[in-house]
Scaffold this motif. Structure first.
Motif, mmCIF file in Angstrom:
data_model
loop_
_atom_site.group_PDB
_atom_site.id
_atom_site.type_symbol
_atom_site.label_atom_id
_atom_site.label_comp_id
_atom_site.label_asym_id
_atom_site.label_seq_id
_atom_site.Cartn_x
_atom_site.Cartn_y
_atom_site.Cartn_z
ATOM 1 N N ARG A 23 8.649 -0.847 8.542
ATOM 2 C CA ARG A 23 7.475 -1.185 9.348
ATOM 3 C C ARG A 23 6.268 -0.313 9.010
ATOM 4 N NH1 ARG A 23 8.809 -4.299 14.226
ATOM 5 N NH2 ARG A 23 10.956 -5.014 13.950
ATOM 6 N N SER A 24 6.487 0.935 8.734
ATOM 7 C CA SER A 24 5.342 1.801 8.416
ATOM 8 C C SER A 24 4.694 1.378 7.104
ATOM 9 C CB SER A 24 5.781 3.264 8.356
ATOM 10 O OG SER A 24 6.740 3.466 7.327
ATOM 11 N N ALA A 25 5.492 0.942 6.132
ATOM 12 C CA ALA A 25 4.927 0.462 4.868
ATOM 13 C C ALA A 25 4.121 -0.817 5.099
ATOM 14 C CB ALA A 25 6.042 0.214 3.854
ATOM 15 N N VAL A 26 4.631 -1.699 5.954
ATOM 16 C CA VAL A 26 3.894 -2.925 6.301
ATOM 17 C C VAL A 26 2.572 -2.568 6.963
ATOM 18 C CG1 VAL A 26 3.909 -4.974 7.770
ATOM 19 C CG2 VAL A 26 5.943 -4.385 6.444
ATOM 20 N N LEU A 30 -1.145 -3.591 5.598
ATOM 21 C CA LEU A 30 -2.050 -4.382 6.430
ATOM 22 C C LEU A 30 -3.373 -3.655 6.635
ATOM 23 C CD1 LEU A 30 -2.643 -6.831 8.224
ATOM 24 C CD2 LEU A 30 -1.509 -5.626 10.103
ATOM 25 N N ALA A 31 -3.317 -2.364 6.905
ATOM 26 C CA ALA A 31 -4.550 -1.587 7.113
ATOM 27 C C ALA A 31 -5.440 -1.641 5.871
ATOM 28 C CB ALA A 31 -4.199 -0.145 7.469
ATOM 29 N N GLN A 32 -4.824 -1.564 4.683
ATOM 30 C CA GLN A 32 -5.608 -1.647 3.439
ATOM 31 C C GLN A 32 -6.326 -2.985 3.334
ATOM 32 O OE1 GLN A 32 -3.232 -0.811 -0.066
ATOM 33 N NE2 GLN A 32 -2.190 0.896 0.954
ATOM 34 N N GLU A 33 -5.610 -4.062 3.630
ATOM 35 C CA GLU A 33 -6.211 -5.389 3.525
ATOM 36 C C GLU A 33 -7.284 -5.612 4.573
ATOM 37 O OE1 GLU A 33 -5.775 -7.412 1.107
ATOM 38 O OE2 GLU A 33 -4.043 -6.489 0.140
ATOM 39 N N LEU A 34 -7.053 -5.140 5.797
ATOM 40 C CA LEU A 34 -8.040 -5.332 6.864
ATOM 41 C C LEU A 34 -9.340 -4.602 6.555
ATOM 42 C CD1 LEU A 34 -5.852 -5.122 10.098
ATOM 43 C CD2 LEU A 34 -7.078 -7.124 9.239
ATOM 44 N N ARG A 35 -9.256 -3.469 5.887
ATOM 45 C CA ARG A 35 -10.482 -2.727 5.552
ATOM 46 C C ARG A 35 -11.386 -3.534 4.629
ATOM 47 N NH1 ARG A 35 -7.103 1.985 5.846
ATOM 48 N NH2 ARG A 35 -6.477 1.781 3.658
ATOM 49 N N VAL A 254 4.331 -11.277 11.857
ATOM 50 C CA VAL A 254 2.913 -11.656 11.854
ATOM 51 C C VAL A 254 2.129 -10.750 10.907
ATOM 52 C CG1 VAL A 254 0.871 -12.032 13.292
ATOM 53 C CG2 VAL A 254 3.147 -12.427 14.243
ATOM 54 N N LYS A 255 2.461 -9.471 10.890
ATOM 55 C CA LYS A 255 1.751 -8.532 10.023
ATOM 56 C C LYS A 255 1.990 -8.852 8.553
ATOM 57 C CE LYS A 255 1.820 -4.702 13.352
ATOM 58 N NZ LYS A 255 2.368 -3.351 13.666
ATOM 59 N N ILE A 256 3.231 -9.152 8.189
ATOM 60 C CA ILE A 256 3.529 -9.482 6.793
ATOM 61 C C ILE A 256 2.798 -10.754 6.382
ATOM 62 C CG2 ILE A 256 5.371 -10.177 5.197
ATOM 63 C CD1 ILE A 256 7.228 -8.326 6.958
ATOM 64 N N PHE A 257 2.817 -11.767 7.256
ATOM 65 C CA PHE A 257 2.055 -12.978 6.963
ATOM 66 C C PHE A 257 0.572 -12.664 6.813
ATOM 67 C CE2 PHE A 257 -0.747 -16.259 8.688
ATOM 68 C CZ PHE A 257 -0.604 -17.216 7.688
#
Length: 484
Positions: A23-26, A30-35, A254-257
């Motif tokens: 989960r921490s890797a996910v 996700l944080a990288q993509e959201l930025r 949801v985060k992985i998607f």
């Protein structure tokens, strides 16, 4: 149409059979993509319960250009517009969505700011679908250069026990997962449906315009195997506004998607979204927050009582009300809502309830007003007439707040239409801030300075969320006697 056979499943068997992920890797991915998203996220909420996963975000109760521009100007990447369209007839919601879409497009063009549009709907699949997203699509495409490749359907909502497995949407009852098409929600007189398989649900609701065979399915197998490139590839191939069904039983799904989705968006794809409340939290990058305490919600002791208003008629609400009635500290008043068929008698009934509420709240007692539990049934093919009567009843409940001269210590509204009308018409809120949740899936607004009772804790309690005890526990927290 041939409906897929569905059956109940043991929740634990489903959950335990899925592989675990880091989960921490996910979260890091996700944080990288959201930025890199670079879009304002606008959530059109068909009733006020859609903020049940978020905190620190604004909710606007109108869609004037000024409000939309204010939302765009906020630092937070996401804001909500409350449409309350589940309480409208079809022609009204179509007109409202055309107006909102036009004004969003104009503000975005003026500010040269790209945006993402989410239609937040009910996790049990009720509402004006596909009318709302089709209207948004047509209006945005006519007014801008945007062409939507597809529409993402993601009704997962963990806090309410709504899960999608093997493309079938389930509602959890105790230890069992029950196919949504076999629940009371599917028998809704206004928004009913038959299919639990989301591809077939799309085909059913669209009258065959979009088919189960043409729907793209994002499987739990792909998600839990972290096949992000494969999922992004599926999204890249979606065209002609075809539908994308996302399976999910946990926020990590949801985060992985979302990671795959963000990569597809970065590559130039365009999607509209019809989702429940979980997706808005994930795509908005909103952190977890503990449930709110009484100290966070009650700023000052006024010596007045609280006010609880129960309008929802779903089975869970009726069970929760029955449990609340075991609390001897609460005073209960039934509003005979069936008198709505006799306007003069109904007005006299509302006057009686208002006078009694005023008296009790001023004396420091907490009051629960509830409508009759039996639904009005006008007979076959009377759905719009029944919806209009429900609006008239909601207006009556709202008038209790409108006419109060004493400020309650807090207000709880139970049910979507009820809570929307009380917020917009009763409390006259134009902009509220979501403080968080007092119980999982039960959001709290802090009302703005323009409202009738500025800064009051306004608890928006969905009709279909929580256990039998949750309403009573919520009241006891606010009364200072509850255990978390």
């Amino acid at each position: 149409m041939v409906y897929v056979n569905t059956k109940k499943r043991a929740a634990r068997d489903v959950f335990d059979s899925l592989p675990q992920v880091d989960r921490s890797a996910v979260d890091d991915l996700l944080a990288q993509e959201l930025r890199q998203l670079g879009r304002k996220i606008i959530v059109l909420d068909d009733d006020p319960t859609g903020v049940q996963t978020v905190h620190g975000v604004s909710v606007y109760t109108d869609w004037s250009p000024e409000s939309i521009e204010q939302g765009f100007a906020e630092e937070h990447p996401l804001f909500f517009i409350l449409t309350n369209s589940r309480g409208m007839i079809a022609s009204e919601t179509e007109a409202v969505h055309r107006q909102i879409a036009r004004q969003i497009a104009e503000v975005a063009d003026k500010r040269n700011q790209p945006f993402m549009l989410i239609s937040r709907g009910d996790s049990t699949l009720r509402g004006h679908y596909p009318l709302e997203t089709q209207t948004l699509r047509e209006t945005i495409e006519a007014q801008t250069e945007i062409v939507f490749d597809g529409e993402v359907l993601l009704p997962f909502f963990q806090e309410g026990g709504r899960y999608t497995v093997d493309n079938i949407h389930y509602v959890q009852y105790g230890t069992e997962l029950v196919p949504a098409g076999e629940t009371e929600f599917a028998r809704d007189r206004t928004f009913g449906y038959r299919s639990s398989h989301l591809g077939e649900w799309v085909e059913e609701k669209s009258g065959g315009a979009y088919t189960a065979a043409d729907t793209t399915y994002i499987t739990l197998e792909s998600i839990r195997a972290l096949k992000i490139d494969l999922i992004a590839g599926q999204l890249q191939r979606v065209t002609d506004f075809r539908k994308v069904v996302v399976n999910a039983v946990d926020y990590v799904d949801v985060k992985i998607f979302a990671i795959a989705l963000l990569r597809a968006l970065k590559a130039g794809k365009q999607f509209l979204f019809r989702t429940a409340a979980a997706f808005t939290k994930v795509i908005g990058g909103i952190s977890d927050k503990p449930c709110l305490t009484r100290e966070e919600l009650i700023a000052e002791e006024t010596g007045t009582g609280g006010l609880i208003l129960v309008g929802s008629h779903v089975k869970k609400t009726t069970e929760q009300l029955a449990e609340l009635q075991n609390n001897p500290a609460i005073r209960f008043i039934q509003l005979d809502s069936h008198l709505v068929l006799e306007p003069a008698r109904f007005q006299a009934e509302v006057d009686r309830v208002v006078a009694r509420c005023e008296e009790l709240i001023a004396s420091g007692e907490t009051v629960a007003v509830y409508t009759r539990r039996e639904r009005l049934d006008l007979g076959p093919d009377k759905q719009e007439e029944e919806l209009q009567l429900s609006v008239n009843i909601s207006d009556a409940v709202t008038s209790i707040v409108q006419r109060l001269t004493v400020r309650p210590r807090y207000i709880i509204a139970k049910g979507g239409i009820t809570s929307s009308d009380i917020g917009t018409k009763g409390l006259r809120v134009r902009r509220a801030t979501v403080a968080g949740q007092i119980k999982p899936g039960v959001p709290v607004w802090k009302t703005g300075a323009e409202s009738k009772f500025p800064g009051i804790a306004y608890v928006i309690f969905p009709g279909n969320v929580g256990t039998t005890m949750t309403l009573r526990e919520t009241v006891e927290i606010l009364e200072g006697c509850g255990q978390r």
